[in-house]
Design a protein around this motif. Structure first.
Motif, PDB file in Angstrom:
ATOM      1  N   PHE A  20      15.389 -35.212  41.975  1.00  0.00           N
ATOM      2  CA  PHE A  20      14.760 -35.027  40.673  1.00  0.00           C
ATOM      3  C   PHE A  20      14.184 -36.365  40.205  1.00  0.00           C
ATOM      4  O   PHE A  20      14.944 -37.293  39.940  1.00  0.00           O
ATOM      5  N   PRO A  21      12.859 -36.487  40.077  1.00  0.00           N
ATOM      6  CA  PRO A  21      12.261 -37.770  39.680  1.00  0.00           C
ATOM      7  C   PRO A  21      12.700 -38.175  38.271  1.00  0.00           C
ATOM      8  O   PRO A  21      12.516 -37.421  37.309  1.00  0.00           O
ATOM      9  N   SER A  22      13.285 -39.360  38.162  1.00  0.00           N
ATOM     10  CA  SER A  22      13.855 -39.806  36.893  1.00  0.00           C
ATOM     11  C   SER A  22      12.800 -40.183  35.863  1.00  0.00           C
ATOM     12  O   SER A  22      13.108 -40.323  34.679  1.00  0.00           O
ATOM     13  N   ASP A  23      11.547 -40.339  36.297  1.00  0.00           N
ATOM     14  CA  ASP A  23      10.494 -40.638  35.322  1.00  0.00           C
ATOM     15  C   ASP A  23       9.973 -39.373  34.642  1.00  0.00           C
ATOM     16  O   ASP A  23       9.236 -39.454  33.656  1.00  0.00           O
ATOM     17  N   VAL A  24      10.363 -38.206  35.154  1.00  0.00           N
ATOM     18  CA  VAL A  24       9.915 -36.941  34.574  1.00  0.00           C
ATOM     19  C   VAL A  24      10.986 -36.327  33.677  1.00  0.00           C
ATOM     20  O   VAL A  24      10.683 -35.813  32.603  1.00  0.00           O
ATOM     21  N   ALA A  25      12.239 -36.387  34.109  1.00  0.00           N
ATOM     22  CA  ALA A  25      13.311 -35.730  33.351  1.00  0.00           C
ATOM     23  C   ALA A  25      14.615 -36.499  33.502  1.00  0.00           C
ATOM     24  O   ALA A  25      14.864 -37.159  34.514  1.00  0.00           O
ATOM     25  N   SER A  26      15.454 -36.377  32.471  1.00  0.00           N
ATOM     26  CA  SER A  26      16.838 -36.839  32.537  1.00  0.00           C
ATOM     27  C   SER A  26      17.716 -35.632  32.809  1.00  0.00           C
ATOM     28  O   SER A  26      17.484 -34.552  32.265  1.00  0.00           O
ATOM     29  N   HIS A  27      18.724 -35.806  33.654  1.00  0.00           N
ATOM     30  CA  HIS A  27      19.626 -34.696  33.902  1.00  0.00           C
ATOM     31  C   HIS A  27      20.998 -35.230  34.283  1.00  0.00           C
ATOM     32  O   HIS A  27      21.155 -36.401  34.650  1.00  0.00           O
ATOM     33  N   GLY A  28      21.996 -34.362  34.177  1.00  0.00           N
ATOM     34  CA  GLY A  28      23.333 -34.742  34.569  1.00  0.00           C
ATOM     35  C   GLY A  28      24.258 -33.549  34.636  1.00  0.00           C
ATOM     36  O   GLY A  28      24.013 -32.513  34.011  1.00  0.00           O
ATOM     37  N   LEU A  29      25.314 -33.700  35.430  1.00  0.00           N
ATOM     38  CA  LEU A  29      26.390 -32.709  35.528  1.00  0.00           C
ATOM     39  C   LEU A  29      27.686 -33.450  35.249  1.00  0.00           C
ATOM     40  O   LEU A  29      28.096 -34.317  36.014  1.00  0.00           O
ATOM     41  N   SER A  30      28.291 -33.136  34.104  1.00  0.00           N
ATOM     42  CA  SER A  30      29.417 -33.926  33.642  1.00  0.00           C
ATOM     43  C   SER A  30      30.674 -33.659  34.455  1.00  0.00           C
ATOM     44  O   SER A  30      30.852 -32.581  35.029  1.00  0.00           O
ATOM     45  N   GLY A  31      31.567 -34.654  34.459  1.00  0.00           N
ATOM     46  CA  GLY A  31      32.920 -34.466  34.940  1.00  0.00           C
ATOM     47  C   GLY A  31      33.825 -34.173  33.754  1.00  0.00           C
ATOM     48  O   GLY A  31      33.361 -33.834  32.668  1.00  0.00           O
ATOM     49  N   ARG A  32      35.125 -34.321  33.963  1.00  0.00           N
ATOM     50  CA  ARG A  32      36.064 -34.027  32.875  1.00  0.00           C
ATOM     51  C   ARG A  32      36.668 -35.288  32.271  1.00  0.00           C
ATOM     52  O   ARG A  32      37.529 -35.203  31.380  1.00  0.00           O
ATOM     53  N   LEU A  33      36.238 -36.459  32.706  1.00  0.00           N
ATOM     54  CA  LEU A  33      36.839 -37.717  32.276  1.00  0.00           C
ATOM     55  C   LEU A  33      35.989 -38.419  31.217  1.00  0.00           C
ATOM     56  O   LEU A  33      34.769 -38.286  31.201  1.00  0.00           O
ATOM     57  N   GLY A  34      36.670 -39.157  30.329  1.00  0.00           N
ATOM     58  CA  GLY A  34      35.961 -40.013  29.389  1.00  0.00           C
ATOM     59  C   GLY A  34      35.788 -39.455  27.999  1.00  0.00           C
ATOM     60  O   GLY A  34      35.054 -40.028  27.192  1.00  0.00           O
ATOM     61  N   GLY A  35      36.470 -38.343  27.681  1.00  0.00           N
ATOM     62  CA  GLY A  35      36.322 -37.744  26.368  1.00  0.00           C
ATOM     63  C   GLY A  35      37.564 -37.887  25.512  1.00  0.00           C
ATOM     64  O   GLY A  35      38.497 -38.628  25.834  1.00  0.00           O
ATOM     65  N   VAL A  36      37.596 -37.133  24.398  1.00  0.00           N
ATOM     66  CA  VAL A  36      38.677 -37.251  23.429  1.00  0.00           C
ATOM     67  C   VAL A  36      39.510 -35.979  23.306  1.00  0.00           C
ATOM     68  O   VAL A  36      40.471 -35.941  22.537  1.00  0.00           O
ATOM     69  N   SER A  37      39.163 -34.921  24.025  1.00  0.00           N
ATOM     70  CA  SER A  37      39.907 -33.668  23.918  1.00  0.00           C
ATOM     71  C   SER A  37      41.305 -33.814  24.511  1.00  0.00           C
ATOM     72  O   SER A  37      41.499 -34.497  25.522  1.00  0.00           O
ATOM     73  N   GLU A  38      42.257 -33.128  23.888  1.00  0.00           N
ATOM     74  CA  GLU A  38      43.633 -33.153  24.362  1.00  0.00           C
ATOM     75  C   GLU A  38      43.886 -31.986  25.316  1.00  0.00           C
ATOM     76  O   GLU A  38      43.111 -31.036  25.381  1.00  0.00           O
ATOM     77  N   ALA A  39      44.985 -32.087  26.060  1.00  0.00           N
ATOM     78  CA  ALA A  39      45.357 -31.034  27.009  1.00  0.00           C
ATOM     79  C   ALA A  39      45.469 -29.691  26.280  1.00  0.00           C
ATOM     80  O   ALA A  39      45.898 -29.647  25.132  1.00  0.00           O
ATOM     81  N   PRO A  40      45.070 -28.592  26.927  1.00  0.00           N
ATOM     82  CA  PRO A  40      44.632 -28.451  28.321  1.00  0.00           C
ATOM     83  C   PRO A  40      43.133 -28.679  28.525  1.00  0.00           C
ATOM     84  O   PRO A  40      42.616 -28.378  29.600  1.00  0.00           O
ATOM     85  N   TYR A  41      42.455 -29.197  27.501  1.00  0.00           N
ATOM     86  CA  TYR A  41      40.997 -29.370  27.582  1.00  0.00           C
ATOM     87  C   TYR A  41      40.609 -30.793  27.994  1.00  0.00           C
ATOM     88  O   TYR A  41      39.425 -31.124  28.006  1.00  0.00           O
ATOM     89  N   ASP A  42      41.604 -31.589  28.307  1.00  0.00           N
ATOM     90  CA  ASP A  42      41.368 -32.998  28.567  1.00  0.00           C
ATOM     91  C   ASP A  42      40.368 -33.233  29.700  1.00  0.00           C
ATOM     92  O   ASP A  42      40.436 -32.591  30.723  1.00  0.00           O
ATOM     93  N   SER A  43      39.384 -34.129  29.469  1.00  0.00           N
ATOM     94  CA  SER A  43      39.237 -34.839  28.209  1.00  0.00           C
ATOM     95  C   SER A  43      37.785 -34.736  27.683  1.00  0.00           C
ATOM     96  O   SER A  43      37.555 -34.784  26.496  1.00  0.00           O
ATOM     97  N   LEU A  44      36.815 -34.551  28.606  1.00  0.00           N
ATOM     98  CA  LEU A  44      35.406 -34.478  28.181  1.00  0.00           C
ATOM     99  C   LEU A  44      34.942 -33.020  28.126  1.00  0.00           C
ATOM    100  O   LEU A  44      33.920 -32.649  28.695  1.00  0.00           O
ATOM    101  N   ASN A  45      35.706 -32.186  27.428  1.00  0.00           N
ATOM    102  CA  ASN A  45      35.288 -30.791  27.275  1.00  0.00           C
ATOM    103  C   ASN A  45      34.023 -30.711  26.424  1.00  0.00           C
ATOM    104  O   ASN A  45      33.962 -31.256  25.327  1.00  0.00           O
ATOM    105  N   LEU A  46      33.019 -29.991  26.919  1.00  0.00           N
ATOM    106  CA  LEU A  46      31.736 -29.909  26.230  1.00  0.00           C
ATOM    107  C   LEU A  46      31.433 -28.511  25.694  1.00  0.00           C
ATOM    108  O   LEU A  46      30.308 -28.248  25.266  1.00  0.00           O
ATOM    109  N   ALA A  47      32.446 -27.629  25.675  1.00  0.00           N
ATOM    110  CA  ALA A  47      32.250 -26.251  25.217  1.00  0.00           C
ATOM    111  C   ALA A  47      32.955 -26.013  23.888  1.00  0.00           C
ATOM    112  O   ALA A  47      34.116 -26.394  23.710  1.00  0.00           O
TER     113      ALA A  47
END
Length: 275
Positions: A20-47
C-alpha cells in the motif's frame, strides 16, 4: 509484498502492508498492546460494543489514530452484524460511531470512500480484516470477513461496489488480508463446511485441512483470496498477512482463544490529502 508488525508509538504496535503506497493512504491493523483498558479488554481495545468502559475506548482510539497520523474525532465506523451490506461514506459521516456506538453506520460490514482525511475503522477479534486501496482513482475500503461475510463474498462485493461508485479497475486495486484466526486454529462444524463447499466449488483442497480425523479446519484467508481473484483482482495485488490471532493472542485479540470475552483490534485506512 509483505506484512510488517512494528511499534509505532510508546507501547503501541501496528501492522501494515508494504504494497500500500504510503503517499496515497495511511493504514494500520492494531494489536492489543499500549492502551488503557483493563482486563479482560486489556489493553488497546478499540470497540465500544463489547462491555469495556467507553472512556477507555475513546482514549485508546485517540492514541492509536494519533500514532497513525489521523484524527480520531473524524473516524467513521459501523455497527457490524456479520452481513454483506456495504456503505459509501462521505465527509458528512465524519465522526459517526467515534464517540458512541449508537450513531455508528447501522447494520453494515464494509465501508468505502473517496474522501480524503476520513478514517474508516472496523473492529475484529478472529474475523478477517480486508483492506482495499485504489491508488489510481484514489479510493479506499475495509470489509469484515467473518465466516458469514466471507461465504457471502463480501470481499468480492466490495470490489464491485468500488467499481460502481468510483470507476475503480480491478487491475488497479490493492488488497490486504489482515491477521485473523488461521486454518491452524479455526475448526468448523459440518454445516459451516458445507456452506463453503457450496460457495467455493472446486476449492476443497485450498479451503480445508483435517489435522485429526473428524476435525475440519477452514482457511478464511484462502476463501477471501479465491473470491478476490474470481472478482478479477490480480493475485500479485493480494497481500495476506498469514498471521493467526488465536496463536498470537498475547499480541492480538482472539474471541476463541480469550474465551469469548475480550476486546477488539481495528483495521483503519484513510486517504491522504494531495499535496
Amino acid at each position: 509484498m509483505s506484512f510488517e508488525l512494528k511499534q509505532i508509538a510508546s507501547g503501541i504496535w501496528s501492522g501494515s502492508f508494504s504494497s500500500f503506497p504510503s503517499d496515497v493512504a495511511s493504514h494500520g491493523l492494531s494489536g492489543r498492546l499500549g492502551g488503557v483498558s483493563e482486563a479482560p479488554y486489556d489493553s488497546l481495545n478499540l470497540a465500544l460494543h463489547v462491555g469495556d468502559e467507553p472512556e477507555a475506548v475513546i482514549v485508546n482510539r485517540r492514541r492509536y489514530l494519533t500514532a497513525l497520523g489521523l484524527d480520531a474525532a473524524r473516524l467513521v465506523t459501523p455497527e457490524q452484524v456479520h452481513g454483506e451490506a456495504i456503505a459509501r461514506v462521505t465527509a458528512r459521516d465524519a465522526s459517526r460511531g467515534a464517540l458512541s456506538y449508537d450513531d455508528a453506520i447501522a447494520a453494515t460490514d464494509a465501508l468505502i470512500t473517496d474522501e480524503e482525511d476520513l478514517p474508516l475503522l472496523l473492529c475484529f477479534a478472529d474475523c478477517t480484516p480486508i483492506l482495499f486501496l485504489d491508488p489510481v482513482r484514489r479510493a479506499v475500503g475495509i470489509a469484515h470477513g467473518g465466516w458469514k461475510g466471507t461465504v457471502r463474498r463480501i470481499a468480492a462485493k466490495t470490489v464491485r461496489r468500488m467499481q460502481d461508485e468510483f470507476g475503480s479497475r480491478v487491475e488497479d486495486i490493492l488488497v490486504g488480508i489482515g491477521p485473523s484466526i488461521g486454518p491452524c486454529c479455526y475448526e468448523v462444524g459440518a454445516e459451516v463446511a458445507e456452506q463453503f463447499r457450496a460457495a467455493f466449488p472446486g476449492h476443497e483442497r485450498e479451503l480445508f485441512t483435517e489435522p485429526q480425523p473428524g476435525h475440519t479446519h477452514l482457511s478464511l484467508w484462502a476463501a477471501n483470496t479465491i473470491q478476490l481473484e474470481e472478482a478479477g483482482i490480480p493475485r500479485e495485488h493480494i497481500d495476506c498477512a498469514s498471521v493467526c490471532t488465536a496463536c498470537n493472542h498475547a499480541i492480538f485479540y482472539s474471541y476463541r482463544a480469550d474465551g469469548g470475552r475480550t476486546g477488539r483490534m481495528a483495521a483503519v485506512i484513510a486517504l491522504k490529502k494531495q499535496s
